[in-house]
Design a protein around this motif. Sequence first.
Motif, PDB file in Angstrom:
ATOM      1  N   MET A 170       0.853  -1.187   0.000  1.00 28.56           N
ATOM      2  CA  MET A 170       0.000   0.000   0.000  1.00 28.56           C
ATOM      3  C   MET A 170       0.894   1.243   0.000  1.00 28.56           C
ATOM      4  O   MET A 170       1.862   1.324   0.751  1.00 28.56           O
ATOM      5  CB  MET A 170      -0.899   0.017   1.240  1.00 28.56           C
ATOM      6  CG  MET A 170      -1.946   1.100   1.216  1.00 28.56           C
ATOM      7  SD  MET A 170      -3.056   0.966   2.648  1.00 28.56           S
ATOM      8  CE  MET A 170      -4.488   1.844   2.019  1.00 28.56           C
ATOM      9  N   VAL A 171       0.569   2.190  -0.861  1.00 29.35           N
ATOM     10  CA  VAL A 171       1.334   3.429  -0.954  1.00 29.35           C
ATOM     11  C   VAL A 171       0.457   4.579  -0.490  1.00 29.35           C
ATOM     12  O   VAL A 171      -0.663   4.765  -0.982  1.00 29.35           O
ATOM     13  CB  VAL A 171       1.827   3.672  -2.394  1.00 29.35           C
ATOM     14  CG1 VAL A 171       2.631   4.961  -2.468  1.00 29.35           C
ATOM     15  CG2 VAL A 171       2.679   2.498  -2.869  1.00 29.35           C
ATOM     16  N   LEU A 172       0.974   5.341   0.477  1.00 29.69           N
ATOM     17  CA  LEU A 172       0.250   6.472   1.043  1.00 29.69           C
ATOM     18  C   LEU A 172       0.974   7.769   0.693  1.00 29.69           C
ATOM     19  O   LEU A 172       2.198   7.794   0.539  1.00 29.69           O
ATOM     20  CB  LEU A 172       0.161   6.352   2.569  1.00 29.69           C
ATOM     21  CG  LEU A 172      -0.362   5.043   3.159  1.00 29.69           C
ATOM     22  CD1 LEU A 172      -0.191   5.046   4.665  1.00 29.69           C
ATOM     23  CD2 LEU A 172      -1.819   4.839   2.797  1.00 29.69           C
ATOM     24  N   LEU A 173       0.226   8.827   0.609  1.00 28.96           N
ATOM     25  CA  LEU A 173       0.777  10.166   0.484  1.00 28.96           C
ATOM     26  C   LEU A 173       0.272  10.979   1.665  1.00 28.96           C
ATOM     27  O   LEU A 173      -0.940  11.213   1.799  1.00 28.96           O
ATOM     28  CB  LEU A 173       0.357  10.810  -0.841  1.00 28.96           C
ATOM     29  CG  LEU A 173       0.969  12.178  -1.157  1.00 28.96           C
ATOM     30  CD1 LEU A 173       2.472  12.062  -1.295  1.00 28.96           C
ATOM     31  CD2 LEU A 173       0.358  12.759  -2.433  1.00 28.96           C
ATOM     32  N   ASP A 174       1.200  11.330   2.566  1.00 32.58           N
ATOM     33  CA  ASP A 174       0.834  12.016   3.811  1.00 32.58           C
ATOM     34  C   ASP A 174      -0.226  11.242   4.583  1.00 32.58           C
ATOM     35  O   ASP A 174      -1.169  11.817   5.138  1.00 32.58           O
ATOM     36  CB  ASP A 174       0.350  13.435   3.528  1.00 32.58           C
ATOM     37  CG  ASP A 174       1.487  14.367   3.142  1.00 32.58           C
ATOM     38  OD1 ASP A 174       2.633  14.107   3.566  1.00 32.58           O
ATOM     39  OD2 ASP A 174       1.246  15.344   2.415  1.00 32.58           O
ATOM     40  N   GLY A 175      -0.084   9.912   4.594  1.00 35.73           N
ATOM     41  CA  GLY A 175      -0.986   9.068   5.365  1.00 35.73           C
ATOM     42  C   GLY A 175      -2.295   8.749   4.688  1.00 35.73           C
ATOM     43  O   GLY A 175      -3.099   7.988   5.232  1.00 35.73           O
ATOM     44  N   MET A 176      -2.524   9.271   3.496  1.00 37.25           N
ATOM     45  CA  MET A 176      -3.764   9.034   2.773  1.00 37.25           C
ATOM     46  C   MET A 176      -3.542   7.996   1.676  1.00 37.25           C
ATOM     47  O   MET A 176      -2.521   8.035   0.983  1.00 37.25           O
ATOM     48  CB  MET A 176      -4.288  10.332   2.133  1.00 37.25           C
ATOM     49  CG  MET A 176      -4.668  11.420   3.124  1.00 37.25           C
ATOM     50  SD  MET A 176      -6.212  11.060   4.013  1.00 37.25           S
ATOM     51  CE  MET A 176      -5.551  10.444   5.557  1.00 37.25           C
ATOM     52  N   PRO A 177      -4.486   7.059   1.484  1.00 35.74           N
ATOM     53  CA  PRO A 177      -4.339   6.023   0.444  1.00 35.74           C
ATOM     54  C   PRO A 177      -4.591   6.603  -0.936  1.00 35.74           C
ATOM     55  O   PRO A 177      -5.568   6.305  -1.605  1.00 35.74           O
ATOM     56  CB  PRO A 177      -5.401   4.995   0.842  1.00 35.74           C
ATOM     57  CG  PRO A 177      -6.456   5.805   1.526  1.00 35.74           C
ATOM     58  CD  PRO A 177      -5.727   6.887   2.268  1.00 35.74           C
ATOM     59  N   ILE A 178      -3.661   7.426  -1.373  1.00 38.63           N
ATOM     60  CA  ILE A 178      -3.849   8.180  -2.596  1.00 38.63           C
ATOM     61  C   ILE A 178      -3.374   7.415  -3.823  1.00 38.63           C
ATOM     62  O   ILE A 178      -3.806   7.649  -4.945  1.00 38.63           O
ATOM     63  CB  ILE A 178      -3.111   9.531  -2.493  1.00 38.63           C
ATOM     64  CG1 ILE A 178      -3.765  10.588  -3.388  1.00 38.63           C
ATOM     65  CG2 ILE A 178      -1.635   9.399  -2.790  1.00 38.63           C
ATOM     66  CD1 ILE A 178      -5.042  11.132  -2.850  1.00 38.63           C
ATOM     67  N   TYR A 210      -4.980   0.575   8.269  1.00 42.47           N
ATOM     68  CA  TYR A 210      -5.106   1.157   6.940  1.00 42.47           C
ATOM     69  C   TYR A 210      -6.037   0.389   6.008  1.00 42.47           C
ATOM     70  O   TYR A 210      -6.256   0.807   4.876  1.00 42.47           O
ATOM     71  CB  TYR A 210      -3.721   1.282   6.299  1.00 42.47           C
ATOM     72  CG  TYR A 210      -2.834   2.247   7.042  1.00 42.47           C
ATOM     73  CD1 TYR A 210      -2.933   3.616   6.836  1.00 42.47           C
ATOM     74  CD2 TYR A 210      -1.899   1.795   7.973  1.00 42.47           C
ATOM     75  CE1 TYR A 210      -2.119   4.505   7.507  1.00 42.47           C
ATOM     76  CE2 TYR A 210      -1.076   2.676   8.664  1.00 42.47           C
ATOM     77  CZ  TYR A 210      -1.195   4.030   8.426  1.00 42.47           C
ATOM     78  OH  TYR A 210      -0.387   4.910   9.109  1.00 42.47           O
ATOM     79  N   GLY A 211      -6.564  -0.758   6.453  1.00 43.22           N
ATOM     80  CA  GLY A 211      -7.551  -1.453   5.653  1.00 43.22           C
ATOM     81  C   GLY A 211      -6.954  -2.269   4.522  1.00 43.22           C
ATOM     82  O   GLY A 211      -5.810  -2.716   4.568  1.00 43.22           O
TER      83      GLY A 211
END
Length: 753
Positions: A170-178, A210-211
């Motif tokens: 999973m890749v996040l941008l500032d903690g968001m699953p973007i 994070y699901g």
Amino acid sequence: MQKIISLLLFTFLAFGATAQEIRGKILNSNEEPIPFAAVQFQENNSGTLCDENGEFSIETNLNSGSLKISAVGYKDQIIELDGQTFISVIMESANTAFEEVVVTGTLNPVSRMESPVPVEIYTPKFFQRNPTPNVFEALQNVNGVRPQVNCNVCNTGDIHINGLEGPYTMVLLDGMPIVSGLSTVYGLSGIPNSMIERIEIVKGPASSLYGSEAVGGLINIITKSAAKAPKFTADVMATSWTEKNIDLGFKKSFSNGFDALTGVNYYHYGKPIDNNGDNFTDLTLQNRVSVFQKLQLTKNRKTVFNVAGRYFYEDRWGGEMNWTPTFRGGDQVYGESIYTQRWEVLGKYQLPTHEDVSLSVSYNDHEQNSVYGDTPYLARQKIAFGQLLWLKGINKHQFSTGLAVRNTFYNDNTPATASSENLDIDQPNNTFLPGVFVQDEIKVTDKFNVLGGYRLDYHPTHKLIHTPRLALKYSPTPQQVVRFNVGTGFRVVNVFTEDHAALTGARDVIINEELLPERSTNLNLNYMGKLVTSSNSYIGLDATAFYTYFYNRITPDYETNTDQIIYRNLDGHSVSKGISANIDFNAANGFSASIGGTLMDNRIVENGVSRVPLLTERFQGVWSFATPVFSPNLTFSYTGNLYSPMDLPVLGELDPRPSSSPWWSIQNIQLSYKHAKSGFEIYGGIKNLLDFTPAANSIARAHDPFDRMVDFDAEGNVLPTAENPYALTFDPSYVYAPNQGRRGFIGLRWNLD
């Protein structure tokens, strides 16, 4: 390159012109000498290193000026000279190596040593030893992480963690699953490097926080704070292959604590090269632009609101050397052409309450217009995400609880989104996935912490999905920590958004059953220790043993029918296990090194038969060295990786290509010179020093990409013929390493604070 080195050396020697000698001694707070501290004039960057007794002498033609004193484990000091010829400096200790703050493992900003979940941190300084035009390539020197190229033609790829395929990351941008789903193929390109503060990596399931998708691990790309970022940054690089990359960053501060940060990335490569002689481009031609904007409101030194947006556009193509856009989508000249545009918006608001409650939201819209030969793939994905988080500390408890909701819209022109009754009727997927999670970290004693967490998600098809976790942390000393983590993960799969091989059109995609969610259970034992030696060198050790057991794993079957990819849930289980270790060393004289290795065993077990998944290495090694040369401002860097053989997707028993890759390595060298006072840095070097590339016949039947001269039997199996004695079809999926060979590069950076 020789001219650049000569120029840098000449500049350094010119600065060294002398008129008087200044001597001194560098001491710690106990008045003990600090050996090999760096001493440097701010005005002209001439400098020297202390000896083993902490003493130095430096010649200069300056009558006055300022000296910058630097040493590992101590805060930099600036000493103003006013006619002195001898100085004695007491350095103040800096424990920054022990106080790195992480947020990814628990959602709480805590010291890395205090986190019960092992988190690895990588800063731009680490990646600058081997500068790259995108995050995807930058991760090639991170232990246990491998950027996997999935297509010889369009060069798309994903990120493997501990040997697990890209969809498990999973890749996040500032903690968001973007960056997820469809965008995993292209979304890691175009994040401006000038905007990145650090990258945090967690290896192992993190689904309880994070699901879906956080099964094998997660990568959190954290952008710079708009309030603390430099006023201007620039990084311009070009290679001998005519690649050009430009990264720019701008900051503007307004009144009332309001700051704006802008980043722009542009990458261009437009010269077809075919060094292996197969009439296909070795590197995909690309034209990419990305614009990033971040707005931040800070009050009382606390960020109360920030919002960021990014626009990304890319036009890339690879294929036969004589391909032009006029052949796009046709069957005359083979090419893979992808137009991608993407919008992202994310933000966080600290609610004006006495409690620590925040609301985070993100939205992205990804549109892809692509053709693979004469097979079109048109897709649109929109993901909306929201999370309400409450953090509360009560006595020895640190609570984290929240509500999360994610809605994913996906539509394409494949049978994946067509009506089961009529393939001509479009039925886009629209998945609403709400969840709730709770976590409690208990400080049992000063040395022992326990963290428990639980998440419950509701999927409209698969109903309730549970993901618990438990973490134990024991710190025998402030510089050592032992962690034990056990957790579960889950992943809801969409084959067409996650596996590039399903899109190429080279093979038919067969899905004979409803694909159930994948589930995993992970055990992780980690040791981390840090030490500052008597000579003020820093040594860090991070070692991990891991074990992951998968249920319902979805595997692509390339072997039952060489003209098909058959996707199904595994009738059995799979296991990923291994050990990993990193050693970091920073000497007081400026030398630094990082060496890591991962030994892993990934297996799929079905009907009593055990096999290793395709494109999965058993060993990975990485290294990164940097040392001053002649001057603290002139640095030589050497980075590289090493991979063991991995099984490859051959097309049947007659395929003449090896079924296993060789040992292979990508190594790079760089020389950089930084003018400390102005902030300018010039760098240059050689990438892929050993000139390693896969075999020239990696693309099967590159001379017949539309299979015009391939004969099939009634069941669709390829028949051997005089023209096709090995019974092959055109197939670009036999790929494990980039086709791009040795090349030089040169670049310029500038930071204006």
